[in-house]
Design an enzyme around this catalytic site. Structure first.
Site, PDB file in Angstrom:
ATOM      1  N   GLY A   1       3.052   2.389  10.659  1.00  0.00           N
ATOM      2  CA  GLY A   1       4.029   3.459  10.485  1.00  0.00           C
ATOM      3  C   GLY A   1       4.782   3.840  11.752  1.00  0.00           C
ATOM      4  O   GLY A   1       5.429   4.879  11.802  1.00  0.00           O
TER       5      GLY A   1
ATOM      6  N   HIS B   1      -9.292   1.383   5.322  1.00  0.00           N
ATOM      7  CA  HIS B   1      -7.969   1.575   5.921  1.00  0.00           C
ATOM      8  C   HIS B   1      -8.088   2.569   7.073  1.00  0.00           C
ATOM      9  O   HIS B   1      -8.859   3.527   7.004  1.00  0.00           O
ATOM     10  CB  HIS B   1      -6.975   2.083   4.871  1.00  0.00           C
TER      11      HIS B   1
ATOM     12  N   LYS C   1       0.125   4.321  -0.231  1.00  0.00           N
ATOM     13  CA  LYS C   1      -0.443   5.547   0.361  1.00  0.00           C
ATOM     14  C   LYS C   1      -0.184   6.720  -0.597  1.00  0.00           C
ATOM     15  O   LYS C   1      -0.230   6.530  -1.805  1.00  0.00           O
ATOM     16  CB  LYS C   1       0.133   5.758   1.759  1.00  0.00           C
TER      17      LYS C   1
ATOM     18  N   ASN D   1       0.873  -1.178   0.000  1.00  0.00           N
ATOM     19  CA  ASN D   1       0.000   0.000   0.000  1.00  0.00           C
ATOM     20  C   ASN D   1       0.910   1.228   0.000  1.00  0.00           C
ATOM     21  O   ASN D   1       1.526   1.532   1.009  1.00  0.00           O
ATOM     22  CB  ASN D   1      -0.899  -0.010   1.244  1.00  0.00           C
TER      23      ASN D   1
ATOM     24  N   SER E   1       3.986  -2.023  10.223  1.00  0.00           N
ATOM     25  CA  SER E   1       5.441  -2.058  10.391  1.00  0.00           C
ATOM     26  C   SER E   1       6.073  -3.396   9.987  1.00  0.00           C
ATOM     27  O   SER E   1       7.013  -3.862  10.632  1.00  0.00           O
ATOM     28  CB  SER E   1       5.822  -1.680  11.828  1.00  0.00           C
TER      29      SER E   1
ATOM     30  N   GLU F   1      -4.954  -4.738  10.702  1.00  0.00           N
ATOM     31  CA  GLU F   1      -3.921  -3.714  10.858  1.00  0.00           C
ATOM     32  C   GLU F   1      -4.140  -2.987  12.183  1.00  0.00           C
ATOM     33  O   GLU F   1      -4.938  -2.046  12.249  1.00  0.00           O
ATOM     34  CB  GLU F   1      -3.998  -2.703   9.705  1.00  0.00           C
TER      35      GLU F   1
ATOM     36  N   GLU G   1      -6.354   4.957   7.959  1.00  0.00           N
ATOM     37  CA  GLU G   1      -6.132   6.377   7.613  1.00  0.00           C
ATOM     38  C   GLU G   1      -7.374   6.978   6.967  1.00  0.00           C
ATOM     39  O   GLU G   1      -7.633   8.173   7.120  1.00  0.00           O
ATOM     40  CB  GLU G   1      -4.890   6.498   6.711  1.00  0.00           C
TER      41      GLU G   1
HETATM   42  P1  13P Z   1       3.428   0.441   7.529  1.00  0.00           P
HETATM   43  O1  13P Z   1       3.903  -0.847   6.926  1.00  0.00           O
HETATM   44  O2  13P Z   1       4.161   1.637   6.998  1.00  0.00           O
HETATM   45  O3  13P Z   1       3.364   0.371   9.011  1.00  0.00           O
HETATM   46  O4  13P Z   1       1.909   0.654   7.029  1.00  0.00           O
HETATM   47  C1  13P Z   1       1.000  -0.387   7.149  1.00  0.00           C
HETATM   48  C2  13P Z   1      -0.226  -0.025   6.409  1.00  0.00           C
HETATM   49  O5  13P Z   1      -0.941   0.881   6.779  1.00  0.00           O
HETATM   50  C3  13P Z   1      -0.545  -0.791   5.199  1.00  0.00           C
HETATM   51  O6  13P Z   1      -1.827  -0.540   4.762  1.00  0.00           O
END
Ligand code: 13P
Length: 260
Positions: free
Chosen positions: A175, A97, A11, A9, A215, A169, A99
């Site tokens: 992140g 997601h 983003k 992903n 992560s 997640e 976010e």
């Molecule tokens: P990270 O791998 O950067 O922690 O992000 C995970 C994520 O949100 C994947 O959708």
């Protein structure tokens, strides 16, 4: 047997030129295989979907979008619909997601509508669920994840041959560099699979791929994949770097070939 999924992903990262460079390198790697032993999915930003599909057209790499509208067509400025995605060869879409939930106030009810429209259009939903740090600290992880599943799948029928991916997640692991331990992740993956069996049936529970996200890095992916109910990764930061992504893909391929 569920295939291992290695989904990136991206983003809101990468310029167009950086996207082309990454995709050409991955396509070069993937073209060595007639069929990859794992499912490789890249979810680039919307404007790059068409070009990335073209770059991977002769390979076994799949493209997903990061979101989708809950409407099929209409006067919804800035939105992208499931019929548009399928017409461009997009096979997967993330929904829910954290976010999107955090910055766009997306609710489980909206996510339910998005899953329905994706399913009716033929795009495979990758449904994201997961608890916040405070909820985990208060011992509410199971309750939160179950409640998300109950609302998202409230009136959704799943046939035995339906393709569906769920991504667990934990919000506190996204992140942050704080990965859930393989055991912590496995506990929630098992909860999700048990929920699928009760809500639907054993065949569906055995068929749905459940990915972990938060992560993931080349040095922790193998231990996560070794867990019985972790079928792959939804990877943010580490999927932006071609060497890291290829490393993760190779870890998946090795485990797929050796068997769990
Ligand atoms: P990270 O791998 O950067 O922690 O992000 C995970 C994520 O949100 C994947 O959708």
């Amino acid at each position: 047997m569920r295939r291992i999924v290695v989904a990136g992903n991206w983003k809101m990262f990468k310029t167009f030129q950086e996207m082309v460079s990454f995709c050409c390198k991955l396509a070069g790697y993937a073209s060595e295989f007639e069929e990859l032993p794992v499912t490789s999915i890249i979810c680039p930003p919307f404007p790059y979907l068409h070009t990335s599909v073209e770059i991977f057209s002769a390979t076994d790499v799949h493209i997903g979008s990061q979101d989708v509208s809950m409407h099929d067509f209409g006067a919804y400025t800035g939105e992208v619909s499931a019929p548009m995605l399928i017409s461009m060869g997009i096979e997967y879409s993330l929904v829910g997601h954290s976010e999107r939930r955090q910055y766009h106030q997306e609710t489980d009810i909206e996510i339910n509508l998005k899953v329905k429209i994706l399913q009716s259009t033929g795009v495979v939903p990758i449904v994201c669920v997961g608890e916040k740090e405070q909820q985990r600290d208060e011992g509410k992880t199971d309750e939160v994840v179950t409640s998300q599943l109950e609302t998202i799948f409230a009136d959704i029928d799943i046939a035995a041959d339906t393709n569906l991916i769920i991504a667990y997640e934990p919000v506190w692991a996204i992140g942050t560099g704080k990965t859930a331990t393989p055991e912590m992740a496995q506990d929630v993956h098992k909860l999700i699979r048990d929920w699928l069996e009760i809500r639907y049936n054993k065949t569906i529970a055995e068929r749905v791929s459940i990915l972990y996200g938060g992560s993931i890095k080349p040095d922790n992916f193998a231990a996560l994949l070794a867990q019985p109910d972790i079928d792959g990764g939804l990877i943010g930061g580490a999927s932006l770097d071609i060497d890291n992504y290829l490393n993760l893909l190779q870890t998946g391929i090795k485990i797929a070939q050796e068997g769990k």
